[in-house]
Design a protein around this motif. Structure first.
Motif, mmCIF file in Angstrom:
data_model
loop_
_atom_site.group_PDB
_atom_site.id
_atom_site.type_symbol
_atom_site.label_atom_id
_atom_site.label_comp_id
_atom_site.label_asym_id
_atom_site.label_seq_id
_atom_site.Cartn_x
_atom_site.Cartn_y
_atom_site.Cartn_z
ATOM 1 N N GLY A 59 101.044 -7.823 -39.664
ATOM 2 C CA GLY A 59 100.845 -6.565 -39.082
ATOM 3 C C GLY A 59 101.356 -5.351 -40.023
ATOM 4 N N ARG A 60 101.934 -5.709 -41.201
ATOM 5 C CA ARG A 60 102.364 -4.593 -41.911
ATOM 6 C C ARG A 60 101.722 -4.620 -43.189
ATOM 7 N NH1 ARG A 60 108.513 -3.523 -41.693
ATOM 8 N NH2 ARG A 60 107.698 -1.668 -43.186
ATOM 9 N N GLY A 61 101.309 -5.744 -43.732
ATOM 10 C CA GLY A 61 100.606 -5.950 -44.936
ATOM 11 C C GLY A 61 102.001 -6.507 -45.886
ATOM 12 N N HIS A 62 101.835 -6.135 -47.435
ATOM 13 C CA HIS A 62 102.532 -6.337 -48.252
ATOM 14 C C HIS A 62 103.541 -5.295 -48.363
ATOM 15 C CE1 HIS A 62 98.935 -8.488 -50.007
ATOM 16 N NE2 HIS A 62 99.945 -9.489 -50.075
ATOM 17 N N VAL A 63 105.058 -5.946 -47.878
ATOM 18 C CA VAL A 63 106.148 -5.005 -48.180
ATOM 19 C C VAL A 63 107.024 -5.029 -49.173
ATOM 20 C CG1 VAL A 63 108.201 -4.492 -46.693
ATOM 21 C CG2 VAL A 63 106.162 -5.021 -45.268
ATOM 22 N N VAL A 64 107.255 -3.987 -49.842
ATOM 23 C CA VAL A 64 107.888 -4.192 -51.167
ATOM 24 C C VAL A 64 109.482 -4.428 -50.753
ATOM 25 C CG1 VAL A 64 108.914 -2.774 -53.171
ATOM 26 C CG2 VAL A 64 106.500 -2.548 -52.499
ATOM 27 N N VAL A 65 109.871 -5.445 -51.443
ATOM 28 C CA VAL A 65 111.304 -6.005 -51.212
ATOM 29 C C VAL A 65 112.146 -5.345 -52.625
ATOM 30 C CG1 VAL A 65 110.949 -7.740 -49.849
ATOM 31 C CG2 VAL A 65 110.899 -8.203 -52.032
ATOM 32 N N GLN A 66 111.602 -5.300 -53.702
ATOM 33 C CA GLN A 66 112.330 -4.682 -54.886
ATOM 34 C C GLN A 66 111.426 -4.328 -55.803
ATOM 35 O OE1 GLN A 66 114.987 -7.594 -56.593
ATOM 36 N NE2 GLN A 66 116.159 -6.242 -57.447
ATOM 37 N N THR A 67 111.835 -3.245 -56.706
ATOM 38 C CA THR A 67 111.020 -2.848 -57.813
ATOM 39 C C THR A 67 111.777 -3.103 -59.209
ATOM 40 O OG1 THR A 67 110.065 -1.077 -56.581
ATOM 41 C CG2 THR A 67 109.878 -0.961 -58.686
ATOM 42 N N LEU A 68 110.962 -3.797 -59.972
ATOM 43 C CA LEU A 68 111.755 -4.206 -61.505
ATOM 44 C C LEU A 68 111.200 -3.297 -62.496
ATOM 45 C CD1 LEU A 68 111.209 -8.017 -61.177
ATOM 46 C CD2 LEU A 68 113.042 -6.644 -60.368
ATOM 47 N N GLY A 69 111.918 -3.133 -63.460
ATOM 48 C CA GLY A 69 111.313 -1.925 -64.660
ATOM 49 C C GLY A 69 111.633 -2.692 -65.912
ATOM 50 N N PRO A 70 111.689 -1.964 -66.925
ATOM 51 C CA PRO A 70 111.948 -2.200 -68.320
ATOM 52 C C PRO A 70 113.026 -3.052 -68.453
ATOM 53 C CG PRO A 70 110.935 -0.079 -68.333
ATOM 54 C CD PRO A 70 111.406 -0.391 -66.906
ATOM 55 N N GLY A 71 113.027 -4.090 -69.108
ATOM 56 C CA GLY A 71 114.240 -5.109 -69.549
ATOM 57 C C GLY A 71 114.365 -6.075 -68.373
ATOM 58 N N ASP A 72 113.658 -5.864 -67.216
ATOM 59 C CA ASP A 72 113.911 -6.886 -66.197
ATOM 60 C C ASP A 72 112.761 -8.216 -66.413
ATOM 61 O OD1 ASP A 72 115.881 -5.731 -64.587
ATOM 62 O OD2 ASP A 72 114.260 -4.610 -63.518
ATOM 63 N N LEU A 73 113.511 -9.162 -66.146
ATOM 64 C CA LEU A 73 112.494 -10.529 -66.006
ATOM 65 C C LEU A 73 111.883 -10.639 -64.781
ATOM 66 C CD1 LEU A 73 111.998 -13.187 -67.664
ATOM 67 C CD2 LEU A 73 113.687 -14.096 -66.307
ATOM 68 N N LEU A 74 110.639 -10.879 -64.656
ATOM 69 C CA LEU A 74 109.933 -10.978 -63.327
ATOM 70 C C LEU A 74 109.727 -12.689 -63.375
ATOM 71 C CD1 LEU A 74 108.041 -10.069 -61.053
ATOM 72 C CD2 LEU A 74 106.179 -9.664 -62.631
ATOM 73 N N GLY A 75 109.837 -13.482 -62.383
ATOM 74 C CA GLY A 75 109.619 -14.689 -62.113
ATOM 75 C C GLY A 75 110.389 -15.752 -62.400
ATOM 76 N N TRP A 76 111.012 -16.525 -61.430
ATOM 77 C CA TRP A 76 111.694 -17.436 -61.935
ATOM 78 C C TRP A 76 111.297 -18.922 -61.100
ATOM 79 C CZ3 TRP A 76 114.453 -13.705 -59.264
ATOM 80 C CH2 TRP A 76 114.569 -13.888 -57.923
ATOM 81 N N SER A 77 110.278 -18.752 -60.292
ATOM 82 C CA SER A 77 109.774 -19.788 -59.466
ATOM 83 C C SER A 77 109.262 -20.900 -60.420
ATOM 84 C CB SER A 77 108.670 -19.348 -58.459
ATOM 85 O OG SER A 77 109.516 -18.282 -57.656
ATOM 86 N N TRP A 78 108.944 -20.374 -61.545
ATOM 87 C CA TRP A 78 108.152 -21.522 -62.463
ATOM 88 C C TRP A 78 109.200 -22.611 -62.829
ATOM 89 C CZ3 TRP A 78 110.554 -22.167 -67.277
ATOM 90 C CH2 TRP A 78 111.530 -21.148 -67.668
ATOM 91 N N LEU A 79 110.444 -22.434 -62.682
ATOM 92 C CA LEU A 79 111.535 -23.457 -63.156
ATOM 93 C C LEU A 79 112.123 -24.526 -62.235
ATOM 94 C CD1 LEU A 79 113.538 -23.952 -65.453
ATOM 95 C CD2 LEU A 79 115.173 -22.323 -64.400
ATOM 96 N N VAL A 80 111.571 -24.180 -60.867
ATOM 97 C CA VAL A 80 112.048 -25.059 -59.822
ATOM 98 C C VAL A 80 110.767 -25.641 -59.182
ATOM 99 C CG1 VAL A 80 113.505 -25.434 -57.688
ATOM 100 C CG2 VAL A 80 114.198 -23.871 -59.498
#
Length: 154
Positions: A59-80
Motif C-alpha cells: 500500500g505504500r510502495g518502496h519506503v526508504v530505510v537508509q541512504t548511503l553515500g561516498p565511501g559507503d559499502l552497498l551490499g553484504w547479502s552476497w556473503l551469506v
C-alpha cells in the motif's frame, strides 16, 4: 593502486585479489541497482552520489530505510547463503561506484581463508554500523517509553 575504502587496510596480496573482482560502474538517477529478494551477486563501494536502500511496504510502495553515500559499502547479502537481497536499492542522482563480483569474491575467500576472514571482519563492521544507525532511528521515531511525561527540567 586505487583507494577501495574500508578495504584500504588489506595487505597487498589481499588488495590485489579484491581488485581482480572489481570494475567501475555508473548509474543514472532513479536506476534500481537491485530488488528485495533478488540474487545478491555484487557489492559496491560508492565513490560518488547516493543510493537509497528501500523495502516494499504493501500500500505504500518502496519506503526508504537508509541512504548511503561516498565511501559507503552497498551490499553484504552476497556473503551469506541463500545470497538474496534483504532490501532494494535505487540511485539518487548520478552514482559512480566500484562494483565487486560476489561469486568471485566468495571463491577467492574460500580458497584463501585469510582473505575470507579479512573481508568478513570488514563487512561485520559495516553491518554493526548499520544496525546502530537503525537503532538510533527507531529511538527517534518511537522514543523511550520511560521518557514520557518527563521534561528537561527533571
Amino acid at each position: 593502486m586505487p583507494s577501495i575504502g574500508l578495504f584500504d587496510t588489506l595487505g597487498p596480496h589481499e588488495r590485489e585479489m579484491l581488485l581482480s573482482t572489481a570494475h567501475e560502474v555508473d548509474y543514472d538517477d532513479g536506476v534500481r541497482l537491485f530488488d528485495e529478494d533478488g540474487a545478491a551477486n555484487c557489492c559496491w563501494l560508492i565513490q560518488h552520489g547516493r543510493v537509497a536502500l528501500d523495502t516494499a511496504v504493501p500500500g505504500r510502495g518502496h519506503v526508504v530505510v537508509q541512504t548511503l553515500g561516498p565511501g559507503d559499502l552497498l551490499g553484504w547479502s552476497w556473503l551469506v547463503p541463500p545470497y538474496r537481497w534483504h532490501f532494494g536499492a535505487r540511485a539518487v542522482g548520478t552514482v559512480h561506484a566500484t562494483a565487486f563480483d560476489a561469486e568471485r569474491l566468495r571463491l577467492l575467500a574460500d580458497q584463501d581463508p585469510s582473505l575470507g576472514y579479512a573481508l568478513t571482519r570488514r563487512l561485520l563492521v559495516v553491518v554493526l554500523d548499520r544496525l546502530q544507525s537503525t537503532r538510533a532511528r527507531l529511538l527517534d521515531v518511537y522514543g523511550n517509553p520511560n521518557d514520557e511525561g518527563r521534561t528537561d527540567a527533571g
